[in-house]
Design a protein around this motif. Structure first.
Motif, PDB file in Angstrom:
ATOM      1  N   LYS A 248     -34.476  31.493 -35.586  1.00 42.79           N
ATOM      2  CA  LYS A 248     -33.130  30.954 -35.422  1.00 42.79           C
ATOM      3  C   LYS A 248     -32.660  30.335 -36.735  1.00 42.79           C
ATOM      4  N   GLN A 250     -30.592  27.776 -37.523  1.00 45.59           N
ATOM      5  CA  GLN A 250     -30.592  26.331 -37.734  1.00 45.59           C
ATOM      6  C   GLN A 250     -32.017  25.773 -37.856  1.00 45.59           C
ATOM      7  N   ASP A 251     -33.005  26.493 -37.333  1.00 45.72           N
ATOM      8  CA  ASP A 251     -34.398  26.058 -37.474  1.00 45.72           C
ATOM      9  C   ASP A 251     -34.923  26.302 -38.878  1.00 45.72           C
ATOM     10  N   THR A 255     -31.783  19.395 -42.650  1.00 44.68           N
ATOM     11  CA  THR A 255     -30.678  18.619 -42.069  1.00 44.68           C
ATOM     12  C   THR A 255     -29.508  18.520 -43.037  1.00 44.68           C
ATOM     13  N   ILE A 258     -27.597  21.827 -43.106  1.00 40.01           N
ATOM     14  CA  ILE A 258     -26.826  22.006 -41.869  1.00 40.01           C
ATOM     15  C   ILE A 258     -25.557  21.170 -41.918  1.00 40.01           C
ATOM     16  N   MET A 262     -21.928  22.858 -42.011  1.00 43.40           N
ATOM     17  CA  MET A 262     -21.074  22.569 -40.862  1.00 43.40           C
ATOM     18  C   MET A 262     -19.718  22.036 -41.326  1.00 43.40           C
ATOM     19  N   THR A 404     -27.014  28.468 -33.714  1.00 43.95           N
ATOM     20  CA  THR A 404     -26.008  27.826 -34.577  1.00 43.95           C
ATOM     21  C   THR A 404     -25.309  26.647 -33.891  1.00 43.95           C
ATOM     22  N   LYS A 406     -25.887  23.544 -33.890  1.00 48.38           N
ATOM     23  CA  LYS A 406     -25.740  22.370 -34.757  1.00 48.38           C
ATOM     24  C   LYS A 406     -24.629  22.535 -35.787  1.00 48.38           C
ATOM     25  N   LEU A 407     -24.112  23.759 -35.934  1.00 46.44           N
ATOM     26  CA  LEU A 407     -23.032  24.005 -36.900  1.00 46.44           C
ATOM     27  C   LEU A 407     -21.648  23.893 -36.269  1.00 46.44           C
TER      28      LEU A 407
END
Length: 580
Positions: A248, A250-251, A255, A258, A262, A404, A406-407
């Motif tokens: 994935k 975002q993994d 931080t 991201i 974002m 995604t 977290k985006l």
């Protein structure tokens, strides 16, 4: 084609002849004759003939292979050869000669050996990537197999890093177009995810870092190449995340990366968005805060999305304050409308009137000619491939991935406004059949609204305008709202109406669009059935309410029948009546 005694200068002249012939399309002989006639330094007699056409690609490959093995290759000549191949593959002439492992090996070795710090070397890189992209376009299945066997991901990764570092933007763009295709060849994608190099954590991490460099709003608005590169990186990230076997996205990101990405994606969505969409910024800020309280969702720690409890905050004082703010907004809008109406209308001059009359006559004359013979053409919507909207489309596609979340711009109202306006624009491209244009945007907005009360209240007001708040003394009706015209899909001023388009698609035959629109409006209504009926009308609302088995709607699905059953029943009645 290339004799042993031919010098570099003469070979380059011959390459130019082939370029001219390749650009000539099917008129190979005519293009070659024209080149010979115009050339100041004519080619040797009988150097190229029409019968040589099918021998060109093998001869060029052989020349490239011979030249690159020399201790000091002539990169200008190699560049001419590869550019000729690009043109020939684009025209699909003799393409089968390049569909071999030997050809792929030649291109990979060339991409590795070519100097990336010279103008000729960078040009050769661009042409190599373009040839390979042409091959993918022409014969995807065959090239997939060849790349699976012979693609060197270390060379590809090295070139990504070098072109980005040296800011070779054009070469980087062509390479990203190639990686877009390679990302869907699973064995090659697996190798991209397992590249073992110093300071290389993952392909996701590298591409996200490079995207953050290009997708800066100011650069996107000014520079077409930055837009094109951003689109290709987003498309490649989409392809890499498409297969559930791949990690994935975002993994794979820190931080900090991201957070930065974002913010940049949200800022891009906000390009062109209205800064004060509802007419009074101060009143709007207060409205958003209070509306968010009223639509707040109480999420229990152990509850999932389907079992949430939606609780409305009953606060008479809050409602009174919201009404006051709405009153202020209305007054401001009425004042602006009055000022606009008071503006003096321009008077037509005698010349203007004459031109207008002539234009009407021409139109009338044209209509008479066409009458009875014209056939209405189907509306064709051509995609815009290098615009800000194209970048937004790829951002929306990227958000659809499960990796995604977290985006997503949960609390960025400028980005939500940008998405809302983009939805509005896409709906109006083809108002009666907007399915293909709006489904990805609806899906993303649904993901955001499931977790953001602020996004729900903002979208509700954007779509339903003054009807977003239930008026005092409202009495529930079974009739559809009078402000919505489901026949014309236009508002009182004759403009396409987003609310009408979405309401109509609650009953769409496209089940994905139907479900997405219904669920999105249902969330905006705080999952409250009377509010859903008030805004959409009972007929439009009944389907979703029945599916959810809400009080008063449980038996609708059980008692309903399909149109096929209805037709059969009518046919039986007709037969029965005929016998009697």
């Amino acid at each position: 084609l290339f004799s042993k005694d031919t010098g570099i200068g003469q070979k380059i002249r011959e390459m130019e002849a082939l370029l001219a012939a390749a650009n000539g399309g099917k008129q190979w002989g005519a293009a070659l004759d024209a080149f010979k006639a115009e050339s100041k330094a004519p080619l040797k007699p009988n150097r190229f003939q029409k019968k040589d056409k099918d021998l060109v690609i093998p001869a060029i490959l052989k020349e490239i292979n011979t030249e690159k093995k020399k201790s000091t290759p002539e990169w200008k000549l190699i560049g001419k050869c590869v550019k000729t191949l690009k043109l020939l593959t684009h025209e699909m002439k003799g393409i089968e000669k390049l569909l071999s492992e030997e050809a792929i090996i030649v291109f990979m070795e060339l991409a590795s050996a070519v100097p990336k710090d010279t103008e000729n070397g960078i040009s050769v890189c661009e042409q190599i990537y373009a040839v390979l992209v042409n091959l993918f376009v022409i014969n995807r299945m065959q090239v997939n197999k060849l790349m699976e066997a012979k693609a060197d991901v270390n060379v590809i990764v090295d070139n990504i890093l070098i072109h980005h570092k040296n800011k070779n933007l054009k070469a980087y763009y062509f390479l990203m177009r190639l990686i877009f295709f390679l990302a869907l060849v699973q064995p090659v994608a697996d190798r991209l995810f397992t590249v073992n190099k110093k300071d290389f954590k993952s392909i996701f991490s590298i591409l996200a870092e490079h995207l953050s460099y290009h997708i800066v709003p100011n650069m996107l608005e000014k520079d077409r190449l930055h837009r094109l590169i951003s689109i290709e990186i987003l498309r490649t990230l989409f392809n890499l995340g498409y297969n559930s076997k791949n990690p994935k996205m975002q993994d794979s990101l820190s931080t900090d990366k991201i957070t930065k990405l974002m913010s940049l994606l949200a800022d891009t969505l906000a390009i062109g968005a209205d800064k004060d969409p509802f007419g009074d910024k101060a009143a709007e800020d207060e409205f958003e805060a209070e509306a968010a309280k009223i639509l707040a969702i109480a999420d229990a720690a152990d509850s999932n999305n389907e079992d949430r409890e939606f609780k409305l905050v009953e606060d008479k004082q809050a409602v009174k304050e919201i009404k006051d703010k709405i009153k202020k907004v209305k007054e401001a809008q009425e004042k602006a409308a009055k000022a606009k109406a008071e503006q003096k209308e321009e008077k037509l001059t005698e010349k203007d009137e004459k031109e207008w009359d002539n234009a009407l006559k021409r139109i009338e004359k044209g209509e008479k000619k066409k009458k009875g013979t014209s056939i209405p053409k189907k509306k064709v919507i051509k995609p815009e491939l290098d615009t800000i909207d194209a970048v937004k489309t790829q951002i929306v596609n990227l958000y659809l991935h499960s990796g995604t979340e977290k985006l997503l711009p949960m609390s960025n109202m400028s980005a939500i406004q940008g998405l809302a306006q983009y939805l509005d624009k896409q709906c109006k491209l083809d108002p009666f059949y907007p399915n293909d244009h709006i489904l990805p945007i609806l899906s993303v907005l649904l993901k955001i609204c499931q977790k953001s009360a602020g996004a729900r209240s903002h979208l509700k007001r954007f779509i339903f305008k003054k009807d977003a708040i239930k008026p005092p003394g409202f009495v529930q009706s079974m009739d559809p709202p009078k402000v919505v015209n489901l026949k014309t899909l236009k508002d009182a001023d004759g403009n396409w109406d987003l609310r009408a388009i979405l309401t109509k698609n609650i009953c769409s035959f496209n089940m994905s669009v139907k479900r997405s629109v219904s669920e999105l409006i249902w969330l905006m209504c705080g999952e409250e059935s009377t509010e859903y009926i008030r805004l959409c009308g009972f007929g439009s609302a009944a389907g979703l309410l029945s599916e959810k088995g809400l009080p008063g709607f449980q038996q609708m699905a059980a008692n309903s029948y399909s149109i096929d059953d209805f037709v059969k029943m009518k046919e039986k009645e007709k037969q029965k009546n005929g016998k009697s």
